[in-house]
Design a protein around this motif. Structure first.
Motif, short mmCIF file in Angstrom:
data_model
loop_
_atom_site.label_atom_id
_atom_site.label_comp_id
_atom_site.label_asym_id
_atom_site.label_seq_id
_atom_site.Cartn_x
_atom_site.Cartn_y
_atom_site.Cartn_z
N THR A 45 0.83 -1.21 0.00
CA THR A 45 0.00 0.00 0.00
C THR A 45 0.86 1.26 0.00
N PHE A 46 1.82 1.31 0.89
CA PHE A 46 2.65 2.52 0.99
C PHE A 46 3.62 2.64 -0.20
N TYR A 47 4.04 1.50 -0.74
CA TYR A 47 4.89 1.57 -1.93
C TYR A 47 4.13 2.17 -3.11
N ILE A 48 2.91 1.69 -3.34
CA ILE A 48 2.09 2.22 -4.43
C ILE A 48 1.74 3.68 -4.18
N LYS A 130 -1.85 4.00 -17.41
CA LYS A 130 -0.59 3.89 -16.67
C LYS A 130 -0.70 4.54 -15.30
N LEU A 131 -1.38 5.66 -15.23
CA LEU A 131 -1.57 6.34 -13.94
C LEU A 131 -2.44 5.50 -13.00
N GLY A 132 -3.37 4.76 -13.57
CA GLY A 132 -4.27 3.95 -12.74
C GLY A 132 -3.69 2.63 -12.30
N GLY A 133 -2.49 2.30 -12.77
CA GLY A 133 -1.87 1.04 -12.39
C GLY A 133 -1.59 0.99 -10.89
N GLY A 134 -1.95 -0.10 -10.26
CA GLY A 134 -1.71 -0.28 -8.83
C GLY A 134 -2.89 0.11 -7.96
N LEU A 135 -3.82 0.90 -8.50
CA LEU A 135 -4.96 1.32 -7.69
C LEU A 135 -5.90 0.15 -7.39
N ALA A 136 -5.93 -0.83 -8.28
CA ALA A 136 -6.76 -2.02 -8.01
C ALA A 136 -6.24 -2.75 -6.79
N PHE A 137 -4.92 -2.76 -6.61
CA PHE A 137 -4.34 -3.40 -5.42
C PHE A 137 -4.79 -2.68 -4.15
N LEU A 138 -4.80 -1.34 -4.18
CA LEU A 138 -5.25 -0.58 -3.01
C LEU A 138 -6.72 -0.87 -2.71
N ALA A 139 -7.54 -0.95 -3.75
CA ALA A 139 -8.96 -1.23 -3.53
C ALA A 139 -9.14 -2.63 -2.95
N THR A 140 -8.34 -3.58 -3.44
CA THR A 140 -8.42 -4.95 -2.93
C THR A 140 -7.99 -5.02 -1.47
N VAL A 141 -6.90 -4.34 -1.14
CA VAL A 141 -6.42 -4.34 0.24
C VAL A 141 -7.46 -3.70 1.16
N GLY A 142 -8.04 -2.59 0.72
CA GLY A 142 -9.02 -1.89 1.54
C GLY A 142 -10.26 -2.72 1.83
N SER A 143 -10.64 -3.59 0.90
CA SER A 143 -11.85 -4.39 1.08
C SER A 143 -11.59 -5.76 1.70
N VAL A 144 -10.37 -6.30 1.51
CA VAL A 144 -10.10 -7.67 1.92
C VAL A 144 -9.39 -7.76 3.27
N SER A 145 -8.50 -6.80 3.56
CA SER A 145 -7.69 -6.93 4.77
C SER A 145 -8.50 -7.04 6.08
N LEU A 188 -5.34 -5.31 13.48
CA LEU A 188 -4.30 -5.19 12.45
C LEU A 188 -4.92 -5.10 11.07
N GLY A 189 -6.00 -5.86 10.84
CA GLY A 189 -6.67 -5.79 9.55
C GLY A 189 -7.24 -4.41 9.28
N LEU A 190 -7.80 -3.77 10.31
CA LEU A 190 -8.32 -2.41 10.14
C LEU A 190 -7.20 -1.40 9.95
N VAL A 191 -6.09 -1.60 10.65
CA VAL A 191 -4.94 -0.70 10.50
C VAL A 191 -4.41 -0.74 9.07
N VAL A 192 -4.46 -1.89 8.44
CA VAL A 192 -4.00 -2.02 7.06
C VAL A 192 -5.04 -1.47 6.09
N ALA A 193 -6.33 -1.66 6.38
CA ALA A 193 -7.39 -1.29 5.44
C ALA A 193 -7.58 0.22 5.34
N VAL A 194 -7.53 0.93 6.46
CA VAL A 194 -7.84 2.37 6.46
C VAL A 194 -6.87 3.16 5.58
N PRO A 195 -5.54 3.00 5.71
CA PRO A 195 -4.64 3.75 4.81
C PRO A 195 -4.84 3.39 3.35
N ALA A 196 -5.16 2.12 3.07
CA ALA A 196 -5.36 1.71 1.67
C ALA A 196 -6.57 2.41 1.06
N VAL A 197 -7.65 2.50 1.81
CA VAL A 197 -8.86 3.17 1.31
C VAL A 197 -8.62 4.66 1.11
#
Length: 249
Positions: A45-48, A130-145, A188-197
C-alpha cells in the motif's frame, strides 16, 4: 520507594502474557501466515502510494510548464521539442503529429477530424491507464484486509476456547485474556485497510484532475491540427504582459 515502583513497572509490562508476539506464538502457522499477509499488504500500500504520488507530481509539473509557454512556439514540432523526453504531454503531441501524417496515407476515406480525435483519445487512454496502475491493489487491500484479520481472530478465538475447555476454567480472567489476544488480528486488519482506502480515494481524485488537464490539452492539439495552426489557446502570460505594457502613441 519510588525507585522500586519504577523498576517494577517495566518488569510487569514485559510479563504481560497477552500481546502480539504471544498471539503469533500461540496462534501457530495460521496466525503467523495472516500476520505475514497483512504486512505484505501494508508494505504494498505505501509503496504504491509514494510511487503514484511521484508519477502524478511529475505530470502536474509538466502541465505547469505547458501552460507557461508551450503555445508560444511557432509550430507543434518546435513546441514538442521543448518538452521532456518522457513527458505525457509530449506523447500526446507526437501521437497527434503522427496521426496527421498517417491520414494522408489512408486509402479508405476517413474524416481527418475523426482520425485525429481517435488517435489522441488512444494516447490519453494509454496515459490514464498507466496512472491507474496499482490502484486495483489498493482497492483490494481496503476491502479484503479486514476479513483477513477477522479470519485470524476467528482462528485465535477457536484455539483459545479449545484451550479453556481443556483446562476446565471458565472464569473471566481465563477467557478475557486469550479472546482479547485473538482480537489483535482484527485490529491489524483495520490498520492495514484504512490507509489503503484513503490512499485509493486520494490518488483517484488526483488522477481525475490530471485526466481533465490532459483532455483539455488534447482538445487544444486537435483544434490546432484540424485548423493547420490557425486555432490555438491564448497564452495568458503574453496577454497579461501585453495588457500591463503602456500603450504606444
Amino acid at each position: 520507594m519510588l525507585t522500586t515502583i519504577l523498576a517494577a513497572a517495566p518488569a510487569a509490562a514485559s510479563a504481560n502474557p497477552y500481546g502480539l508476539q504471544e498471539a503469533l506464538q500461540q496462534g501457530g502457522v495460521i496466525a503467523q501466515t495472516v500476520f505475514g499477509i497483512l504486512v505484505i499488504m501494508s508494505v504494498g500500500t505505501f509503496y504504491i502510494l509514494f510511487t503514484k504520488l511521484f508519477e502524478q507530481q511529475k505530470i502536474m509539473g509538466q502541465a505547469k510548464r505547458v501552460r507557461s509557454g508551450f503555445w508560444t512556439s511557432n509550430s507543434l514540432r518546435e513546441a514538442s521539442a521543448k518538452l521532456e523526453k518522457n513527458s505525457a504531454y509530449k506523447q500526446i503531441v507526437d501521437d497527434g503529429l503522427a496521426a496527421q501524417e498517417q491520414h494522408t496515407k489512408l486509402t479508405d476515406p476517413v474524416e481527418a477530424h475523426d482520425w485525429l480525435h481517435g488517435s489522441l483519445a488512444r494516447s490519453e487512454a494509454s496515459i490514464n491507464s498507466k496512472l491507474g496502475g496499482g490502484l486495483a491493489f489498493l482497492a483490494t487491500v481496503g476491502s479484503v484486509s479486514p476479513f483477513v484479520g477477522l479470519f485470524g481472530t476467528v482462528v485465535g478465538i477457536y484455539r483459545a476456547l479449545i484451550k479453556i475447555g481443556a483446562s476446565g476454567q471458565a472464569s473471566i480472567d481465563a477467557v478475557a485474556g486469550p479472546v482479547g489476544e485473538a482480537l489483535i488480528m482484527t485490529a491489524l486488519g483495520l490498520v492495514v485497510a484504512v490507509p489503503a482506502v484513503l490512499a485509493y480515494n486520494w490518488l483517484q481524485r488526483r488522477n481525475k484532475s490530471i485526466a481533465e488537464d490532459l483532455g483539455a490539452f488534447s482538445n487544444d492539439v486537435l483544434g490546432y491540427l484540424a485548423s493547420n495552426g490557425a486555432v490555438r489557446p491564448a497564452f495568458r502570460g503574453s496577454a497579461a504582459k501585453a495588457s500591463a505594457a503602456p500603450a504606444k502613441a
